[in-house]
Motif scaffolding. Structure first.
Motif, PDB file in Angstrom:
ATOM      1  N   MET A 174      73.627  19.404 -25.434  1.00 37.50           N
ATOM      2  CA  MET A 174      74.220  19.125 -26.740  1.00 37.50           C
ATOM      3  C   MET A 174      73.274  19.664 -27.797  1.00 37.50           C
ATOM      4  O   MET A 174      72.055  19.471 -27.718  1.00 37.50           O
ATOM      5  N   ALA A 175      73.834  20.367 -28.771  1.00 36.10           N
ATOM      6  CA  ALA A 175      73.030  20.985 -29.826  1.00 36.10           C
ATOM      7  C   ALA A 175      72.954  20.057 -31.027  1.00 36.10           C
ATOM      8  O   ALA A 175      73.953  19.422 -31.400  1.00 36.10           O
ATOM      9  N   HIS A 176      71.765  19.996 -31.637  1.00 34.00           N
ATOM     10  CA  HIS A 176      71.622  19.251 -32.889  1.00 34.00           C
ATOM     11  C   HIS A 176      71.952  20.178 -34.041  1.00 34.00           C
ATOM     12  O   HIS A 176      71.239  21.151 -34.295  1.00 34.00           O
ATOM     13  N   SER A 186      86.104  40.416 -34.780  1.00 36.28           N
ATOM     14  CA  SER A 186      85.297  40.236 -33.574  1.00 36.28           C
ATOM     15  C   SER A 186      84.127  39.322 -33.856  1.00 36.28           C
ATOM     16  O   SER A 186      83.718  39.125 -34.989  1.00 36.28           O
ATOM     17  N   VAL A 187      83.570  38.733 -32.783  1.00 33.41           N
ATOM     18  CA  VAL A 187      82.429  37.838 -32.916  1.00 33.41           C
ATOM     19  C   VAL A 187      81.171  38.665 -33.097  1.00 33.41           C
ATOM     20  O   VAL A 187      80.875  39.538 -32.290  1.00 33.41           O
ATOM     21  N   ARG A 188      80.426  38.387 -34.151  1.00 38.65           N
ATOM     22  CA  ARG A 188      79.182  39.111 -34.337  1.00 38.65           C
ATOM     23  C   ARG A 188      78.081  38.406 -33.547  1.00 38.65           C
ATOM     24  O   ARG A 188      78.142  37.202 -33.341  1.00 38.65           O
ATOM     25  N   PRO A 189      77.068  39.131 -33.093  1.00 37.45           N
ATOM     26  CA  PRO A 189      76.001  38.512 -32.315  1.00 37.45           C
ATOM     27  C   PRO A 189      75.352  37.383 -33.095  1.00 37.45           C
ATOM     28  O   PRO A 189      75.152  37.462 -34.304  1.00 37.45           O
ATOM     29  N   ALA A 190      74.999  36.299 -32.355  1.00 33.43           N
ATOM     30  CA  ALA A 190      74.421  35.132 -33.008  1.00 33.43           C
ATOM     31  C   ALA A 190      73.023  35.422 -33.495  1.00 33.43           C
ATOM     32  O   ALA A 190      72.240  36.072 -32.827  1.00 33.43           O
ATOM     33  N   ALA A 191      72.715  34.946 -34.702  1.00 34.29           N
ATOM     34  CA  ALA A 191      71.351  35.028 -35.209  1.00 34.29           C
ATOM     35  C   ALA A 191      70.541  33.929 -34.557  1.00 34.29           C
ATOM     36  O   ALA A 191      71.026  33.213 -33.695  1.00 34.29           O
ATOM     37  N   ALA A 192      69.289  33.771 -34.989  1.00 33.43           N
ATOM     38  CA  ALA A 192      68.348  32.872 -34.325  1.00 33.43           C
ATOM     39  C   ALA A 192      68.945  31.503 -34.032  1.00 33.43           C
ATOM     40  O   ALA A 192      68.854  31.010 -32.921  1.00 33.43           O
ATOM     41  N   ALA A 193      69.549  30.857 -35.035  1.00 30.85           N
ATOM     42  CA  ALA A 193      70.119  29.534 -34.804  1.00 30.85           C
ATOM     43  C   ALA A 193      71.522  29.443 -35.376  1.00 30.85           C
ATOM     44  O   ALA A 193      71.976  28.381 -35.745  1.00 30.85           O
ATOM     45  N   ASP A 194      72.204  30.565 -35.460  1.00 32.54           N
ATOM     46  CA  ASP A 194      73.534  30.636 -36.054  1.00 32.54           C
ATOM     47  C   ASP A 194      74.490  31.150 -34.991  1.00 32.54           C
ATOM     48  O   ASP A 194      74.294  32.228 -34.441  1.00 32.54           O
ATOM     49  N   PHE A 195      75.536  30.357 -34.679  1.00 30.91           N
ATOM     50  CA  PHE A 195      76.399  30.693 -33.558  1.00 30.91           C
ATOM     51  C   PHE A 195      77.877  30.565 -33.921  1.00 30.91           C
ATOM     52  O   PHE A 195      78.253  29.692 -34.716  1.00 30.91           O
ATOM     53  N   PRO A 196      78.721  31.389 -33.314  1.00 26.30           N
ATOM     54  CA  PRO A 196      80.166  31.254 -33.494  1.00 26.30           C
ATOM     55  C   PRO A 196      80.706  30.143 -32.602  1.00 26.30           C
ATOM     56  O   PRO A 196      80.097  29.779 -31.605  1.00 26.30           O
ATOM     57  N   THR A 197      81.852  29.614 -32.969  1.00 20.96           N
ATOM     58  CA  THR A 197      82.504  28.584 -32.164  1.00 20.96           C
ATOM     59  C   THR A 197      83.896  29.060 -31.784  1.00 20.96           C
ATOM     60  O   THR A 197      84.349  30.118 -32.225  1.00 20.96           O
ATOM     61  N   TRP A 198      84.573  28.281 -30.962  1.00 21.21           N
ATOM     62  CA  TRP A 198      85.920  28.649 -30.547  1.00 21.21           C
ATOM     63  C   TRP A 198      86.775  27.388 -30.486  1.00 21.21           C
ATOM     64  O   TRP A 198      86.263  26.274 -30.501  1.00 21.21           O
ATOM     65  N   GLY A 199      88.085  27.548 -30.389  1.00 19.52           N
ATOM     66  CA  GLY A 199      88.976  26.395 -30.282  1.00 19.52           C
ATOM     67  C   GLY A 199      89.014  25.585 -31.569  1.00 19.52           C
ATOM     68  O   GLY A 199      88.475  25.971 -32.602  1.00 19.52           O
ATOM     69  N   VAL A 205      79.458  23.533 -25.047  1.00 20.87           N
ATOM     70  CA  VAL A 205      80.713  24.132 -24.585  1.00 20.87           C
ATOM     71  C   VAL A 205      81.548  24.610 -25.768  1.00 20.87           C
ATOM     72  O   VAL A 205      82.368  25.517 -25.636  1.00 20.87           O
ATOM     73  N   ALA A 206      81.339  24.024 -26.943  1.00 20.85           N
ATOM     74  CA  ALA A 206      82.106  24.417 -28.125  1.00 20.85           C
ATOM     75  C   ALA A 206      81.640  25.732 -28.724  1.00 20.85           C
ATOM     76  O   ALA A 206      82.291  26.266 -29.613  1.00 20.85           O
ATOM     77  N   VAL A 207      80.509  26.264 -28.262  1.00 25.35           N
ATOM     78  CA  VAL A 207      79.927  27.470 -28.836  1.00 25.35           C
ATOM     79  C   VAL A 207      80.394  28.691 -28.056  1.00 25.35           C
ATOM     80  O   VAL A 207      80.422  28.687 -26.825  1.00 25.35           O
ATOM     81  N   ASP A 208      80.759  29.749 -28.757  1.00 26.26           N
ATOM     82  CA  ASP A 208      81.326  30.943 -28.129  1.00 26.26           C
ATOM     83  C   ASP A 208      80.209  31.880 -27.656  1.00 26.26           C
ATOM     84  O   ASP A 208      79.940  32.923 -28.254  1.00 26.26           O
ATOM     85  N   ILE A 209      79.554  31.467 -26.563  1.00 23.11           N
ATOM     86  CA  ILE A 209      78.487  32.252 -25.943  1.00 23.11           C
ATOM     87  C   ILE A 209      78.692  32.210 -24.441  1.00 23.11           C
ATOM     88  O   ILE A 209      79.327  31.293 -23.915  1.00 23.11           O
ATOM     89  N   PRO A 210      78.157  33.178 -23.694  1.00 19.92           N
ATOM     90  CA  PRO A 210      78.340  33.165 -22.239  1.00 19.92           C
ATOM     91  C   PRO A 210      77.401  32.199 -21.530  1.00 19.92           C
ATOM     92  O   PRO A 210      77.617  31.862 -20.372  1.00 19.92           O
TER      93      PRO A 210
END
Length: 324
Positions: free
Chosen positions: A142-144, A78-91, A156-161
């Protein structure tokens, strides 16, 4: 040493393979997204170039693979909650760009061989004003990225709502506010002034090759493009002078705050543009202007470009967005 004259080639995308994807149950807190095969989208009237920022079916070297659906079972665990600047991706096969512009060159790729293979870290994000969509999810941000690849990636590439990264500053580290595009002269001058202190209290340094945190080139025309709210990374000096969708010539004596003085002759080492702010006296023998200049960076100073006794190559232009 004044301005950048090259343009970035646009990327293209290739269709994904509908039969290679499977549909799985989605976690309830995420956006519900279905990957569409691009020919179907194109048939609905949406051009393939609208997906240039995604490029799931293209690699820097041109190889293609199919993508997977944006859902929890496309990744192990499962996707763990994102930390301050750390995010899961999809696809798979998301292109990372050189600047906050989906038409800029690719500098790398995330999830190159597997969906959700990479987690990204980001220090700021840019609202480009250009929407990128995948299925029912859209974002103009767009994220740097600071890892695993340095560059800019569509949110859009980031797995967040959300349509932007939560808790990540917009267009500038340390929560620096983003100068928003606007139609008034005052707003333009306010945006121009932001670069005087944007570099941790100092001016943005000059460069024809680099882009600043907001996605604009750090040369004179990139700076003016930022002040005008034009698309990143900015047009060049010739474009500012010749594109009648951007400016029109005006008499020298009619200059108003936010107008431009442009020398569009020669090459990128001689062309230059400055932003007129005000006359310094009734005789109009000098004026105050905003400028991005070599060996210094952003400046706010007295100039005589284009005036009698000054550099005659500079001609006055008015941004058409002001409507006068």
């Amino acid at each position: 040493m004044y301005e950048h004259s090259s343009t970035h080639p646009a990327e293209t995308t290739t269709p994904t393979d509908q039969t290679a994807r499977t549909r799985r149950r989605r976690a309830p807190f995420r956006r519900t997204v279905w990957r569409r095969v691009l020919p179907t989208v194109a048939a609905a009237g949406i051009g393939v170039t609208g997906f240039a920022g995604l490029a799931h079916g293209s690699d820097v070297g041109g190889a293609t693979t199919g993508g997977l659906s944006h859902d929890s079972s496309a990744r192990a665990g499962s996707v763990r909650p994102a930390a301050a600047a750390d995010f899961p991706t999809w696809g798979t096969r998301w292109v990372v760009h050189a600047t906050a512009d989906t038409g800029s060159p690719a500098v790398g790729m995330i999830n190159k061989t597997a969906p959700g293979q990479d987690r990204i870290t980001a220090d700021y994000q840019v609202d480009t004003g250009r929407k990128v969509c995948e299925g029912s999810s859209c974002s103009t941000f767009m994220a740097h990225l600071t890892g695993p690849v340095s560059g800019f990636l569509s949110v859009v590439a980031v797995d967040i709502p959300q349509d932007r990264l939560p808790g990540v500053p917009v267009q500038g580290g340390g929560g620096q506010p983003q100068p928003q595009p606007g139609g008034s002269r005052e707003e333009m001058l306010n945006r121009a002034a932001t670069w005087l202190t944007a570099n941790n209290g100092a001016q943005v340094p000059y460069s024809q090759a680099k882009v600043w945190k907001d996605g604009y080139r750090q040369d004179c025309s990139g700076y003016v493009s930022m002040a005008l709210g034009l698309p990143t990374p900015g047009t060049n000096t010739v474009g500012l002078a010749t594109d009648r969708g951007i400016t029109r010539p005006v008499p020298l004596g009619e200059l108003k705050p936010g107008d431009l003085l442009i020398d569009a002759a020669g090459d990128n080492n001689t062309r230059h543009v400055v932003i007129f702010e005000k006359w310094n006296n009734d005789a109009h023998t000098s004026y105050t202007a905003y400028e991005q200049r070599g060996d210094h960076g952003t400046d706010h100073r007295t100039l005589t470009y284009g005036l009698p006794g000054g550099d005659a190559e500079f001609k006055p232009y008015r941004p058409v967005k002001f409507g006068d």
